[in-house]
Design a protein around this motif. Structure first.
Motif, PDB file in Angstrom:
ATOM      1  N   VAL A 168     -21.272  50.506 -41.705  1.00 50.92           N
ATOM      2  CA  VAL A 168     -21.182  49.815 -40.252  1.00 50.92           C
ATOM      3  C   VAL A 168     -22.210  50.211 -39.462  1.00 50.92           C
ATOM      4  O   VAL A 168     -22.366  50.235 -38.485  1.00 50.92           O
ATOM      5  CB  VAL A 168     -19.909  49.161 -39.823  1.00 50.92           C
ATOM      6  N   ARG A 169     -23.221  51.051 -39.993  1.00 55.42           N
ATOM      7  CA  ARG A 169     -24.292  52.195 -39.481  1.00 55.42           C
ATOM      8  C   ARG A 169     -24.784  51.280 -38.339  1.00 55.42           C
ATOM      9  O   ARG A 169     -25.187  51.456 -37.350  1.00 55.42           O
ATOM     10  CB  ARG A 169     -24.783  53.172 -39.666  1.00 55.42           C
ATOM     11  N   ASP A 170     -26.032  49.918 -39.147  1.00 53.99           N
ATOM     12  CA  ASP A 170     -26.669  49.096 -38.328  1.00 53.99           C
ATOM     13  C   ASP A 170     -26.029  49.124 -36.905  1.00 53.99           C
ATOM     14  O   ASP A 170     -26.826  48.611 -35.990  1.00 53.99           O
ATOM     15  CB  ASP A 170     -27.134  48.039 -38.878  1.00 53.99           C
ATOM     16  N   MET A 171     -24.366  47.625 -36.927  1.00 52.22           N
ATOM     17  CA  MET A 171     -23.772  47.395 -36.098  1.00 52.22           C
ATOM     18  C   MET A 171     -23.929  48.724 -35.108  1.00 52.22           C
ATOM     19  O   MET A 171     -23.889  48.631 -34.004  1.00 52.22           O
ATOM     20  CB  MET A 171     -23.151  46.263 -36.530  1.00 52.22           C
ATOM     21  N   ASP A 399     -22.208  36.514 -39.649  1.00 52.64           N
ATOM     22  CA  ASP A 399     -23.803  37.310 -39.784  1.00 52.64           C
ATOM     23  C   ASP A 399     -23.967  37.655 -38.654  1.00 52.64           C
ATOM     24  O   ASP A 399     -24.320  37.804 -37.517  1.00 52.64           O
ATOM     25  CB  ASP A 399     -24.781  36.202 -39.780  1.00 52.64           C
ATOM     26  N   LYS A 400     -23.274  38.811 -38.713  1.00 51.45           N
ATOM     27  CA  LYS A 400     -22.554  40.161 -36.920  1.00 51.45           C
ATOM     28  C   LYS A 400     -23.973  40.302 -36.730  1.00 51.45           C
ATOM     29  O   LYS A 400     -24.811  40.222 -35.629  1.00 51.45           O
ATOM     30  CB  LYS A 400     -21.458  40.903 -37.704  1.00 51.45           C
ATOM     31  N   LEU A 401     -24.629  40.840 -37.815  1.00 47.23           N
ATOM     32  CA  LEU A 401     -26.215  42.259 -37.087  1.00 47.23           C
ATOM     33  C   LEU A 401     -26.627  41.275 -36.631  1.00 47.23           C
ATOM     34  O   LEU A 401     -27.684  41.532 -35.888  1.00 47.23           O
ATOM     35  CB  LEU A 401     -26.233  42.820 -38.852  1.00 47.23           C
ATOM     36  N   GLU A 402     -27.466  40.235 -37.409  1.00 52.96           N
ATOM     37  CA  GLU A 402     -28.322  39.007 -36.945  1.00 52.96           C
ATOM     38  C   GLU A 402     -28.086  38.373 -35.748  1.00 52.96           C
ATOM     39  O   GLU A 402     -29.126  38.341 -34.951  1.00 52.96           O
ATOM     40  CB  GLU A 402     -28.506  38.331 -37.647  1.00 52.96           C
ATOM     41  N   ARG A 403     -26.704  38.296 -35.309  1.00 55.50           N
ATOM     42  CA  ARG A 403     -26.687  37.687 -34.022  1.00 55.50           C
ATOM     43  C   ARG A 403     -26.120  38.811 -33.103  1.00 55.50           C
ATOM     44  O   ARG A 403     -26.773  39.056 -31.818  1.00 55.50           O
ATOM     45  CB  ARG A 403     -25.598  37.396 -33.900  1.00 55.50           C
ATOM     46  N   MET A 404     -26.674  40.162 -33.678  1.00 51.44           N
ATOM     47  CA  MET A 404     -26.088  40.550 -32.726  1.00 51.44           C
ATOM     48  C   MET A 404     -27.636  41.776 -31.949  1.00 51.44           C
ATOM     49  O   MET A 404     -28.110  41.347 -30.678  1.00 51.44           O
ATOM     50  CB  MET A 404     -25.597  42.423 -33.035  1.00 51.44           C
ATOM     51  N   ILE A 407     -28.551  38.557 -29.731  1.00 54.36           N
ATOM     52  CA  ILE A 407     -28.238  38.791 -28.141  1.00 54.36           C
ATOM     53  C   ILE A 407     -29.372  40.097 -27.743  1.00 54.36           C
ATOM     54  O   ILE A 407     -29.639  40.176 -26.211  1.00 54.36           O
ATOM     55  CB  ILE A 407     -26.997  39.212 -28.575  1.00 54.36           C
ATOM     56  N   VAL A 408     -29.906  41.137 -28.029  1.00 54.31           N
ATOM     57  CA  VAL A 408     -30.154  41.881 -27.857  1.00 54.31           C
ATOM     58  C   VAL A 408     -31.902  41.389 -27.074  1.00 54.31           C
ATOM     59  O   VAL A 408     -32.480  41.230 -25.818  1.00 54.31           O
ATOM     60  CB  VAL A 408     -30.245  43.176 -27.890  1.00 54.31           C
ATOM     61  N   ASP A 409     -32.448  40.393 -27.841  1.00 53.01           N
ATOM     62  CA  ASP A 409     -33.207  40.000 -28.010  1.00 53.01           C
ATOM     63  C   ASP A 409     -33.239  39.103 -26.776  1.00 53.01           C
ATOM     64  O   ASP A 409     -34.156  38.938 -26.068  1.00 53.01           O
ATOM     65  CB  ASP A 409     -33.781  38.870 -29.116  1.00 53.01           C
TER      66      ASP A 409
END
Length: 428
Positions: A168-171, A399-404, A407-409
């Motif tokens: 889960v490095r990217d998350m 799709d956790k990474l895409e939604r994270m 959220i930041v954007d």
């Protein structure tokens, strides 16, 4: 002789002419001095001053001076702003510390009242039971290395902790960057492999390398659930060392400092999987059984579960007992850690079972938000366009990474369209 005479005749005439020229030059000099008392230099200076008074040249020099003054003022303001920001950061830490001390004082007063000799009961509404348990005495011998590390990292004996491996490095990167962005420094990553430990060191992220073995009963539950099962076992050491922990999964984005929004009045404070007041905070749910006739309606109390991906736990005896109970069950049962966590926290004592005597609080679901609240409700409400939660946990969507990233954007970079293209649920 003739030539000499001729030269002699010209000599006096030449001298006279030179004399006349000198006299005339002196007269002209006096006349010039009368007309130009400042001489040629004065005229040059006057002409120069006149040039300086020319509109274009004067504006340029005045503008240059104004720019220099403005730059000096900006530099001074930047230095002052930097000083004020440092003082503000100190004041925030002091305020949090004062809040914690006040909460502990109130808890100590309640404990003192409970332990005092029994007296008469006061008027209606004045009788209050003890909710905040006393902290355990720290035992650094359990893990001296971790104790030394926590002394450097923790603030007010509390910190954010996440457990992660390289899958889960990217998350994880989005997770710790969001924590850094809100100014939190008391956080720690428990790395379960060398790769994620090196990754944290490269990004100056506080890390604690820990080997952990997944139990056989959890081997087939998937990597994410298996790691979640480990956290209860690993978390125990932090509590025994005397530290309160905000346990966080890596699929969470921090948008505000969470320590400013905790109550610290219970053993466990947790975010909820609920999406409105009744599901998050409990409600009377009526069950119907027509075969019972007159008593066909039975009332039940329901509450959506505490989310074990984000909860604040204090170093108390009931808290440590909770972790021990969950760890013991997960080592034997092939069960979902969140279900076990809630069962041990809520199930009452009954024949053959003694319930856990732990106090608990549900965190504000609009502050500590789950992704169902965000994507199904909040993003569609115009009244919440400027609202910013404390944390958002992408727990309802795969799709956790895409939604994270979205959220930041949306909340950090100001892209108001970042959340719109996602479906409400997990469908593609």
């Amino acid at each position: 002789m003739g030539k000499k005479e001729m030269l002699g005749e010209r000599g006096p005439t030449r001298y006279y002419r030179i004399a006349y020229a000198v006299i005339i030059g002196m007269i002209m000099g006096l006349f010039w001095a009368y007309l130009r008392p400042n001489g040629l230099m004065g005229s040059s200076v006057s002409s120069t001053r006149g040039f300086e008074r020319m509109p274009v040249g004067g504006s340029v020099k005045k503008l240059d001076g104004a720019i220099l003054n403005l730059e000096a003022k900006v530099a001074m303001l930047e230095r002052e702003l930097g000083r004020l920001e440092k003082e503000n950061a100190k004041l925030i830490k002091i305020k949090i510390r004062n809040d914690v001390l006040q909460q502990e004082r109130n808890a100590a007063m309640k404990q003192l009242e409970a332990l005092s000799p029994s007296g008469k009961v006061g008027p209606v509404g004045t009788v209050k039971s003890v909710r905040t348990q006393q902290k355990v005495q720290p035992d650094e011998s359990v893990n001296p290395n971790l104790a030394a590390l926590l002394k450097k990292i923790a603030i007010n004996e509390e910190l954010i902790v996440s457990i992660s491996n390289n899958n889960v490095r990217d998350m994880l990167q989005i997770w710790f960057e969001s924590i850094q962005r809100v100014g939190v420094t008391n956080y720690l990553v428990v790395a379960l492999d060398d790769e994620i430990a090196s990754f944290c060191n490269e990004h100056n992220v506080p890390v604690y390398r820990r080997d952990a073995t997944i139990s056989k009963s959890q081997a087939g539950t998937g990597s994410n659930h298996a790691i979640s099962g480990l956290k209860f076992h690993l978390l125990r050491e932090f509590l025994v060392l005397g530290y309160s922990v905000l346990l966080s999964d890596v699929d969470i984005v921090f948008l505000q400092n969470p320590f400013n929004h905790l109550h610290r009045d219970c053993d466990v404070e947790s975010m909820s999987d609920g999406f409105n007041n009744i599901t998050a905070y409990g409600y009377d749910d009526v069950s119907e059984d027509p075969t019972m006739g007159w008593s066909r309606f039975a009332h039940t109390m329901r509450i959506w579960v505490f989310n074990s991906g984000l909860f604040y736990i204090r170093p108390t005896v009931p808290s440590i007992e909770l972790l021990d109970r969950v760890t013991a069950r997960l080592s034997k049962e092939k069960a979902w850690d969140q279900a076990v966590f809630n069962e041990e926290l809520f199930n009452p004592s009954h024949p053959g079972y003694e319930g856990l005597h732990a106090s608990r609080r549900v965190l504000d679901f609009y502050l500590f938000m789950n992704s169902k609240v965000l994507f199904k409700h909040l993003r569609k409400e115009a009244n919440f366009a400027e609202y910013k939660p404390v944390t958002i946990h992408v727990n309802y969507h795969p799709d956790k990474l895409e939604r994270m990233r979205a959220i930041v954007d949306h909340y950090v970079k100001g892209n108001t369209n970042a959340l719109r293209h996602f479906p409400d649920g997990s469908e593609r």
